[in-house]
Motif scaffolding. Structure first.
Motif, PDB file in Angstrom:
ATOM      1  N   ASN A   1      40.650  36.077  38.402  1.00 19.37           N
ATOM      2  CA  ASN A   1      42.058  35.730  38.619  1.00 19.37           C
ATOM      3  C   ASN A   1      42.504  36.080  40.038  1.00 19.37           C
ATOM      4  O   ASN A   1      43.230  35.313  40.692  1.00 19.37           O
ATOM      5  CB  ASN A   1      42.940  36.459  37.602  1.00 19.37           C
ATOM      6  CG  ASN A   1      42.802  35.882  36.206  1.00 19.37           C
ATOM      7  OD1 ASN A   1      42.367  34.753  36.033  1.00 19.37           O
ATOM      8  ND2 ASN A   1      43.156  36.659  35.206  1.00 19.37           N
ATOM      9  N   PHE A   2      42.102  37.238  40.514  1.00 16.19           N
ATOM     10  CA  PHE A   2      42.459  37.687  41.868  1.00 16.19           C
ATOM     11  C   PHE A   2      41.920  36.708  42.910  1.00 16.19           C
ATOM     12  O   PHE A   2      42.633  36.294  43.838  1.00 16.19           O
ATOM     13  CB  PHE A   2      41.886  39.087  42.089  1.00 16.19           C
ATOM     14  CG  PHE A   2      42.295  39.738  43.377  1.00 16.19           C
ATOM     15  CD1 PHE A   2      43.523  39.465  43.962  1.00 16.19           C
ATOM     16  CD2 PHE A   2      41.452  40.638  44.008  1.00 16.19           C
ATOM     17  CE1 PHE A   2      43.907  40.073  45.146  1.00 16.19           C
ATOM     18  CE2 PHE A   2      41.811  41.248  45.193  1.00 16.19           C
ATOM     19  CZ  PHE A   2      43.044  40.965  45.766  1.00 16.19           C
TER      20      PHE A   2
ATOM     21  N   THR B   1      37.143  43.378  31.394  1.00 15.34           N
ATOM     22  CA  THR B   1      38.424  43.477  32.103  1.00 15.34           C
ATOM     23  C   THR B   1      38.248  43.281  33.602  1.00 15.34           C
ATOM     24  O   THR B   1      38.995  42.527  34.240  1.00 15.34           O
ATOM     25  CB  THR B   1      39.073  44.844  31.827  1.00 15.34           C
ATOM     26  OG1 THR B   1      39.240  45.009  30.407  1.00 15.34           O
ATOM     27  CG2 THR B   1      40.424  44.944  32.510  1.00 15.34           C
TER      28      THR B   1
ATOM     29  N   TYR C   1      39.738  40.148  35.813  1.00 15.67           N
ATOM     30  CA  TYR C   1      40.650  40.462  36.928  1.00 15.67           C
ATOM     31  C   TYR C   1      40.113  39.908  38.244  1.00 15.67           C
ATOM     32  O   TYR C   1      40.861  39.329  39.044  1.00 15.67           O
ATOM     33  CB  TYR C   1      40.835  41.967  37.050  1.00 15.67           C
ATOM     34  CG  TYR C   1      41.584  42.368  38.306  1.00 15.67           C
ATOM     35  CD1 TYR C   1      42.970  42.229  38.382  1.00 15.67           C
ATOM     36  CD2 TYR C   1      40.911  42.849  39.421  1.00 15.67           C
ATOM     37  CE1 TYR C   1      43.663  42.569  39.536  1.00 15.67           C
ATOM     38  CE2 TYR C   1      41.585  43.187  40.581  1.00 15.67           C
ATOM     39  CZ  TYR C   1      42.961  43.050  40.633  1.00 15.67           C
ATOM     40  OH  TYR C   1      43.627  43.379  41.783  1.00 15.67           O
TER      41      TYR C   1
END
Length: 632
Positions: A257-258, A250, A254
């Motif tokens: 993508n961030f 996870t 994340y």
């Protein structure tokens, strides 16, 4: 300037987060000396301890070592496969979109063939045929994901290829390879970077899924999918075993993508500023709200900036304007002088790349209350737009939505601010169409924009702007795209509306056409390089200008008006040079490089906006009060 100081501020946090999640797995030998494949059956499912910080798995192997070394495999497979897919797919899309013909056919058909197969099923088929392993995973994931890059780059490159600046490059004889790589590719970098983040995350997920099924990384080599597979059987008595690899997955997804979302914003110059999330606008000093009763809107010492890593670039500086009821104030100047930005600031519609760094903006509501726009939130600004302040844009051809009827768009604008039924809104819209001089208003209400001429569409835009009876109407070059006859009709309409308006309509008229300004304006503010250089009554500014730039504009504009001819004679003169870019404005007076009377003093200090003695007239020039120097 150091590399750190030039690094975009919004990229610092995502870069640190992504770097940490990438570096930490590959620093595993420095973090722990445990062997990720060493089995200790007697220590199966042992709890965390000083020797094993995250405990031990179902075979007694150190979980910290396995999650770190497993991360190396997952990250390596995901990034290598995604990078290959990105490079190959983007090149396919660029070539197909720019060169078309057989290149387009190969790009689209090859992508379609691969996309026909469900990703996980195709991956299972290839791994089953060629056997599990890291090399197989990289190959299959590269093949799986290159069509997504090809399709996105193809569609975006197709759109960019049709734009004027690409045509201009072709006209200049720029080689095709340079146009593709230096012109088109930078303009599609944003969507491609977003696709990269989605693909990398999906690749990590598929690698973990295949390893979970026993078709990915070959045991006993660690991977996050294998850790989840092994811990699944013991999740009730040892939930930590399945939580650790899931948290690692996870956080990694994340972080990717961030990082790519922020990278997209950074690569797009239009969104490189702080935008709506920038440092809050400096609050007003309170004096902005203590305005005269007839003041409808006031701008005081407005400063707008474009945030850049090397330092903010000012685009508007020290702009002050007072807009009064039943008065038309014209903003004039060359393109890029800051006219439209000043008006958008009053509407609360500044582009994301520009922030308000100083000054105040205040507006009188229909209730009589003077509000500070810098202290209002997005919802409050929405309530002001259309209701207390409205705007007519430059292009009547594109301001109306072509797929909706004119009446539907007008009714939508009315119901957004006024509580009435649709029948009442329809009646009001038809009444407004009649007011602005549209024949057969009922038929035009039920028609589409393409069924109207440019002049009629502009009248519709004026009617829409008046639906909620605003106190301030901003007209951003509303006659530019119209022929001379229609221009005269629109100016006459605006004049009539201003004088007939019950609550005292104030007009802010933006134009570069001094002939039109002479017909409609009560006051004129001349802007140059983001500053007001002269402001005063229209008759004085247009017949007795005191700033060299205003004089140059008048000499360069043809006009049939006798008063303008008397001010400059009959011969037209071009304004030498061009306005400076915001980041290249000279020291002192911004106009000095083009000014015929400039001296060393003009480069040394920036002139303030000085009030002329005995007149309601302000000029930003060292020699505004020196008639002999002006005449030289």
């Amino acid at each position: 300037m150091s590399l750190v100081s030039r690094f975009p501020r919004k990229m610092i946090l995502p870069s640190l987060l992504l770097a940490a999640l990438i570096v930490i797995p590959f620093a595993a030998p420095l973090i722990t000396d445990a062997d990720p494949v060493k089995i200790s059956v007697r220590d199966r499912l042992a709890s965390p301890s000083t020797a094993h910080w995250l405990g031990q798995d179902e075979f007694g192997r150190d979980r910290l070592a396995r999650v770190l070394y497993g991360g190396q495999v997952s990250l390596m497979v995901a990034f290598v496969a995604t990078s290959i897919a990105c490079v190959v797919g983007t090149l396919f899309g660029l070539i197909g979109a720019y060169f078309r013909g057989p290149f387009q056919f190969v790009t689209t058909r090859l992508s379609d063939v691969v996309l026909c197969f469900p990703p996980i099923l195709l991956a299972l088929l290839v791994v089953t045929l060629f056997g599990p392993g890291t090399g197989t995973l990289v190959s299959v994931l590269s093949i799986l994901y290159f069509p997504a890059f090809a399709r996105i780059s193809f569609s975006e490159a197709l759109r960019v290829s049709a734009l004027d600046f690409v045509e201009a490059s072709r006209a200049l004889g720029t080689p095709s390879r340079k146009i593709v790589m230096n012109t088109i590719l930078p303009n599609i970098a944003g969507p491609v970077s977003v696709q990269y983040s989605l693909t990398a995350a999906a690749a990590i997920t598929i690698e973990s899924g295949l390893s979970f099924l026993g078709l990915g990384v070959v045991p006993p080599a660690p991977s996050w999918g294998q850790m989840i597979r092994g811990a699944r059987q013991f999740m009730n008595q040892d939930p930590l075993g399945i939580i650790i690899p899931c948290v690692a997955l996870t956080l990694t997804i994340y972080a990717i993508n961030f990082f790519c979302d922020r990278l997209r914003d950074t690569l797009d110059p239009k969104g490189s500023g702080a935008g709506k999330d920038a440092t809050s606008v400096p609050s007003s000093d309170g004096a902005a709200l203590a305005a005269a009763p007839d003041t409808v809107a006031e701008i005081r010492n407005l400063r707008l900036e474009i945030p850049r890593p090397a330092g903010a670039v000012p685009v508007i500086e020290e702009v002050s304007l007072t807009l009064r009821a039943n008065q038309c104030t014209a903003l004039v100047g060359e393109s890029g002088s800051g006219k439209s930005l000043s008006s958008l600031a009053l509407m609360g519609l500044l582009p994301d790349a520009i922030r308000q760094a100083g000054g105040s903006l205040s507006l009188r509501r229909k209730s009589g209350e003077m509000v500070d726009l810098g202290k209002l939130g997005p919802k409050q600004l929405e309530g002001l737009r259309g209701n207390d302040v409205a705007m007519i844009f430059q292009e009547p051809m594109t301001s109306l939505n072509p797929v909706h009827k004119v009446g539907a768009q007008m009714v939508e604008a009315i119901l957004a601010h006024r509580k009435m039924t649709r029948d009442e809104a329809r009646a009001l819209a038809i009444r407004l169409l009649t007011l602005v001089g549209i024949n057969e208003p009922e038929r035009r209400f039920d028609g589409y924009p393409h069924e109207m001429s440019g002049g009629m569409r502009q009248r519709v835009m004026i009617a829409m702007a008046l639906t909620c009876e605003p106190r301030l109407l901003i007209c951003d070059e509303p006659t530019t795209a119209l022929d001379v006859t229609i221009q005269a009709e629109i100016i006459e309409l605006l004049q009539r509306l201003r004088h007939d308006y019950a609550d005292g309509l104030s007009l802010l008229f933006i134009s570069h056409n001094l002939g039109v300004v002479a017909e409609i304006a009560d006051r004129v503010a001349v802007m140059y390089a983001g500053q007001v250089v002269e402001e005063g009554p229209a008759t004085e500014v247009l017949t007795a200008p005191r700033h060299p730039y205003t004089k140059a504009l008048l000499h360069s504009m043809p006009s049939s008006h006798e008063e303008l001819h008397s001010a400059r004679g009959d011969r037209l003169q071009a304004v030498d040079g061009a306005p400076p870019l915001p980041e290249r404005r000279p020291s002192g007076c911004s106009f000095r490089d083009r000014c015929p009377i400039a001296t060393a003093a003009c480069a040394a200090t920036r002139p303030p906006l000085l009030a002329l003695p005995g007149a309601d007239h302000q000029v930003r020039c060292h020699y505004a009060q020196d008639p002999e120097r002006e005449a030289a």
